[in-house]
Scaffold this active site. Structure first.
Site, short mmCIF file in Angstrom:
data_model
loop_
_atom_site.label_atom_id
_atom_site.label_comp_id
_atom_site.label_asym_id
_atom_site.label_seq_id
_atom_site.Cartn_x
_atom_site.Cartn_y
_atom_site.Cartn_z
N ASN A 9 34.57 52.88 55.16
CA ASN A 9 34.26 52.54 53.77
C ASN A 9 34.74 53.70 52.90
O ASN A 9 34.12 54.75 52.87
CB ASN A 9 32.75 52.35 53.61
N LYS A 11 34.87 53.84 49.71
CA LYS A 11 34.20 53.91 48.41
C LYS A 11 35.27 54.05 47.30
O LYS A 11 36.33 53.47 47.42
CB LYS A 11 33.20 55.06 48.39
N HIS A 96 25.86 47.11 50.00
CA HIS A 96 25.84 48.55 50.33
C HIS A 96 24.78 49.23 49.47
O HIS A 96 24.55 48.84 48.32
CB HIS A 96 27.22 49.16 50.05
N GLU A 98 24.77 51.86 47.80
CA GLU A 98 25.21 52.36 46.50
C GLU A 98 25.27 51.22 45.48
O GLU A 98 25.06 51.44 44.29
CB GLU A 98 26.57 53.07 46.65
N GLU A 167 21.88 51.02 57.58
CA GLU A 167 22.24 52.28 56.94
C GLU A 167 21.03 52.84 56.21
O GLU A 167 20.77 52.47 55.06
CB GLU A 167 23.35 52.05 55.92
N GLY A 173 25.92 59.92 53.28
CA GLY A 173 26.59 60.98 52.52
C GLY A 173 25.80 62.28 52.45
O GLY A 173 26.11 63.16 51.65
N SER A 213 26.23 59.30 57.77
CA SER A 213 26.69 60.61 58.26
C SER A 213 27.22 60.56 59.69
O SER A 213 26.98 61.48 60.48
CB SER A 213 25.59 61.66 58.09
C1 PEP Z 1 28.70 54.58 53.90
O1 PEP Z 1 29.44 54.73 52.95
O2 PEP Z 1 28.32 53.45 54.20
C2 PEP Z 1 28.28 55.75 54.68
C3 PEP Z 1 27.55 55.57 55.74
O3 PEP Z 1 28.69 56.97 54.22
P1 PEP Z 1 28.67 58.36 55.07
O4 PEP Z 1 29.32 58.08 56.40
O5 PEP Z 1 29.45 59.31 54.23
O6 PEP Z 1 27.24 58.77 55.23
#
Ligand code: PEP
Length: 257
Positions: A9, A11, A96, A98, A167, A173, A213
């Site tokens: 992803n 973003k 997601h 975000e 998630e 992040g 992460s």
């Molecule tokens: C994500 O964008 O879904 C995500 C898990 O980001 P990250 O791997 O940076 O934590």
């Protein structure tokens, strides 16, 4: 056996030029000798068509990060499932965190999008996960269960054409990942919930990803868990080397070296 998926992803990162440069490097790094791991890259909308064209025939799929639930109309700024399909996209991330917490998307919107994606032939990757406050209040399980029930309300599935990404919001992040054991426990609960919604047989074939992460050093521990079938990767998917290492580590963990 469920085919593992590593989904990138990106973003709001990478122009068309950056995306194509990434593709050249990444395809070269993966080489010919690949084991059974599905790879999906979700760039910004603007790079979807060009990246999809470059990935054609490589076995790597392109996917979108979001979509709208109508096909046409006065919805300024939105993108429809048909528009995504035309770019060659096969997958679409929906709900997601975000989008839920920064852009105010609720379970009803997630549900509309999932239904429309399925009806259009796109495979939704529906994200669920609790915030830190919800976890600390002991509500992680009830929040994830509600997101699944509301997000999948009225969805009929005869085959497992839907992926769930667990998630935890506090892990996205932040550099602080959930432990593989905690992620497995929640993934098990998700599979049980999918079983009551769609039947045990379909639920057994559905893929559940962990996201939060993930990096080349910790992916092996996640995909070794019985109910975790891959990962949704943000930050660590932006460098070709790091994404290629995540794929390699997944291969080693799932199939042995
Ligand atoms: C994500 O964008 O879904 C995500 C898990 O980001 P990250 O791997 O940076 O934590």
């Amino acid at each position: 056996m469920r085919l593992p998926i590593i989904t990138a992803n990106w973003k709001m990162h990478k122009t068309v030029k950056d995306s194509l440069q990434f593709a050249e490097e990444f395809i070269g790094m993966l080489g010919e000798d690949r084991k059974g791991i599905e790879i999906v890259i979700c760039p910004p909308f603007t790079a979807l068509y060009s990246l999809g064209e470059r990935l054609r025939g490589t076995g790597i799929e392109a996917g979108a990060q979001d979509m709208f639930w109508e096909e046409w109309g006065a919805y300024t700024g939105e993108i429809s499932p048909g528009m995504l399909l035309e770019t060659g996209a096969k997958y679409v991330i929906i709900g997601h965190s975000e989008r839920r917490y920064v852009l105010g998307e609720d379970d009803t919107a997630v549900n509309r999008k999932v239904k429309r994606a399925l009806a259009s032939g796109l495979c939704p990757i529906m994200c669920v996960g609790e915030t830190l406050a919800e976890r600390e209040e002991g509500r992680a399980v009830s929040v994830v269960r509600r997101q699944l029930e509301e997000g999948l309300k009225g969805v009929e599935l005869l085959r497992p054409h839907l992926v769930i990404a667990y998630e935890p919001v506090w892990a996205i992040g932040t550099g602080v990942n959930a432990s593989p054991q905690d992620a497995q426990e929640m993934s098990r609960l998700i599979r049980d919930e999918l079983g009551s919604l769609f039947g045990v047989e379909v639920a057994q074939e559905m893929r559940i990803l962990y996201g939060g992460s993930v990096n080349p050093g910790n992916i092996g521990g996640f995909v070794a868990q019985p109910d975790i079938d891959g990962a949704l990767v943000g930050g660590a998917s932006l460098e070709a080397r790091s994404l290629a290492d995540i794929v390699k580590q997944t291969e080693e963990s799932v199939y042995g070296s």
